[in-house]
Design an enzyme around this catalytic site. Structure first.
Site, PDB file in Angstrom:
ATOM      1  N   PRO A   2       0.623 -22.784  36.751  1.00 48.69           N
ATOM      2  CA  PRO A   2       1.022 -23.329  35.397  1.00 48.69           C
ATOM      3  C   PRO A   2       0.664 -22.281  34.371  1.00 48.69           C
ATOM      4  CG  PRO A   2      -1.027 -24.495  36.386  1.00 48.69           C
ATOM      5  CD  PRO A   2      -0.652 -23.038  37.204  1.00 48.69           C
ATOM      6  N   GLU A   3       1.888 -22.252  33.619  1.00 48.17           N
ATOM      7  CA  GLU A   3       1.584 -21.360  32.383  1.00 48.17           C
ATOM      8  C   GLU A   3       1.362 -22.349  31.119  1.00 48.17           C
ATOM      9  OE1 GLU A   3       5.368 -18.875  32.082  1.00 48.17           O
ATOM     10  OE2 GLU A   3       5.681 -19.478  34.319  1.00 48.17           O
ATOM     11  N   LYS A  58      -4.093 -20.184  29.213  1.00 50.30           N
ATOM     12  CA  LYS A  58      -3.841 -21.154  30.562  1.00 50.30           C
ATOM     13  C   LYS A  58      -5.089 -21.407  30.971  1.00 50.30           C
ATOM     14  CE  LYS A  58      -0.361 -17.668  32.000  1.00 50.30           C
ATOM     15  NZ  LYS A  58       0.235 -16.728  32.595  1.00 50.30           N
ATOM     16  N   ARG A 125      -3.757 -22.660  47.267  1.00 55.26           N
ATOM     17  CA  ARG A 125      -4.294 -21.364  47.600  1.00 55.26           C
ATOM     18  C   ARG A 125      -5.645 -21.066  47.169  1.00 55.26           C
ATOM     19  NH1 ARG A 125       0.908 -18.059  45.704  1.00 55.26           N
ATOM     20  NH2 ARG A 125      -0.136 -16.255  46.816  1.00 55.26           N
ATOM     21  N   ARG A 168       0.681  -1.321  24.930  1.00 56.57           N
ATOM     22  CA  ARG A 168       1.482  -1.189  26.120  1.00 56.57           C
ATOM     23  C   ARG A 168       2.608  -0.418  25.923  1.00 56.57           C
ATOM     24  NH1 ARG A 168      -0.526  -4.439  30.059  1.00 56.57           N
ATOM     25  NH2 ARG A 168       0.436  -2.667  31.130  1.00 56.57           N
TER      26      ARG A 168
END
Length: 289
Positions: A2-3, A58, A125, A168
């Site tokens: 999920p974002e 998140k 997972r 960045r």
DNA sequence: CACTTGACCTGTCCGC
DNA sequence: TGCGGACAGGTCAAGT
């Protein structure tokens, strides 16, 4: 998995479902999913009630009346599903639900409330985690110290957005968008969707992107994320909300997982490339380097 | 520091 | 059908 929009959808659902419920028992058997000692769980969770459900980036925060909080990251396949005391499954299983009886084989943590209802943390997972800590210490954890601003907050401006990318300068715009220390909550789906919206090639170097494009990207990112929240998030495989239901934003995506289909703007076939180690979907005509 | 890559896990899908 | 490899919505810890 999920974002921001998916986690926000879960947060809203849980707010309706678990606030004021009193925790009776907690079961967990995969230590990485819930590393706290049982003694802490007994002292600070069992017998206490849920007071609030919050989100940062998140991460979900479930506040408990003991001034402790459950800090939860769902990573790729985590789910938080609430079930009332008894729900019949089987023949009439609704099509907007992905899961049946709980617990199932991917259930890592089960919270049982005094009234017999349950909250299940499922995670196929096992990347996700839940941990219990004093509410006042939550802001001190490393992630909270480093995470960037919430992109949907009313006071988050285009100028702030643009300036966040300066650090960045030499990476791709997609890698920078996915960097949680730049902007909070953006993941693979909404990175691809917003870059398509702003007509930016994901490999464009941060330093090479004109200021006007940052402005467009800001607008598109907020647009897609707000729409996704309205649609209850994106269910591609695993995601479900707090009631176990799918989100419908995937029906509205313009590029994500649409490789081989045509671009709704120009008709060109959408292709899939690899950027920042992630599958990346673009219209090669609308998004040029 | 900034940047890239592999690791963490399970499950599914695709080609041979 | 079986088997290997690639891939999946996310972060970290390592490398360079």
């Amino acid at each position: 998995m999920p974002e921001l929009p998916e986690v926000e959808t879960i947060r809203r659902g849980l707010s309706e479902l678990i606030i004021n419920r009193c925790i009776k028992a907690v079961d967990f058997d995969w230590p990485k999913s819930f590393p706290n000692a049982r003694s802490d769980v007994e002292r600070f969770l069992v017998g206490a009630k849920v007071t609030n459900v919050r989100r940062r980036a998140k991460v979900l925060l479930i506040d408990i009346s003991t001034d402790y909080s459950l800090v939860i990251h769902l990573k790729m396949t985590g789910q938080l599903v609430f079930r009332a005391k008894s729900v019949a499954f089987g023949a009439g299983h609704p099509s907007d639900s992905l899961i049946g009886e709980l617990p199932d084989k991917s259930t890592r943590v089960t919270f049982t409330f005094v009234d017999g209802s349950h909250l299940y943390f499922n995670d196929q997972r096992k990347f996700g985690w839940v941990r219990l800590m004093p509410t006042l210490e939550v802001p001190n954890i490393d992630f909270m110290q480093k995470v960037g601003p919430e992109p949907l907050e009313a006071d988050f401006t285009i100028d702030q957005f643009t300036q966040r990318f300066a650090r960045r300068a030499n990476t791709s715009i997609k890698a920078a968008l996915l960097d949680q220390t730049v902007i909070a909550g953006v993941g693979n789906i909404y990175a691809d969707e917003s870059l398509w919206g702003a007509k930016i090639h994901p490999l464009t170097k941060v330093v090479d992107l004109p200021v006007a494009k940052y402005s467009l990207l800001y607008t598109e990112l907020r647009y897609v994320m707000n729409l996704a929240i309205e649609k209850g998030g994106s269910t591609d495989r695993n995601y479900v909300n707090a009631k176990g239901k799918k989100g419908s934003y995937i029906d509205f995506v313009r590029v994500f997982r649409r490789e081989g289909q045509s671009c709704s703007r120009c008709g060109t076939e959408i292709i899939k490339i690899r950027v920042a180690g992630r599958g990346t979907h673009i219209c090669p005509h609308c998004q040029k380097l």
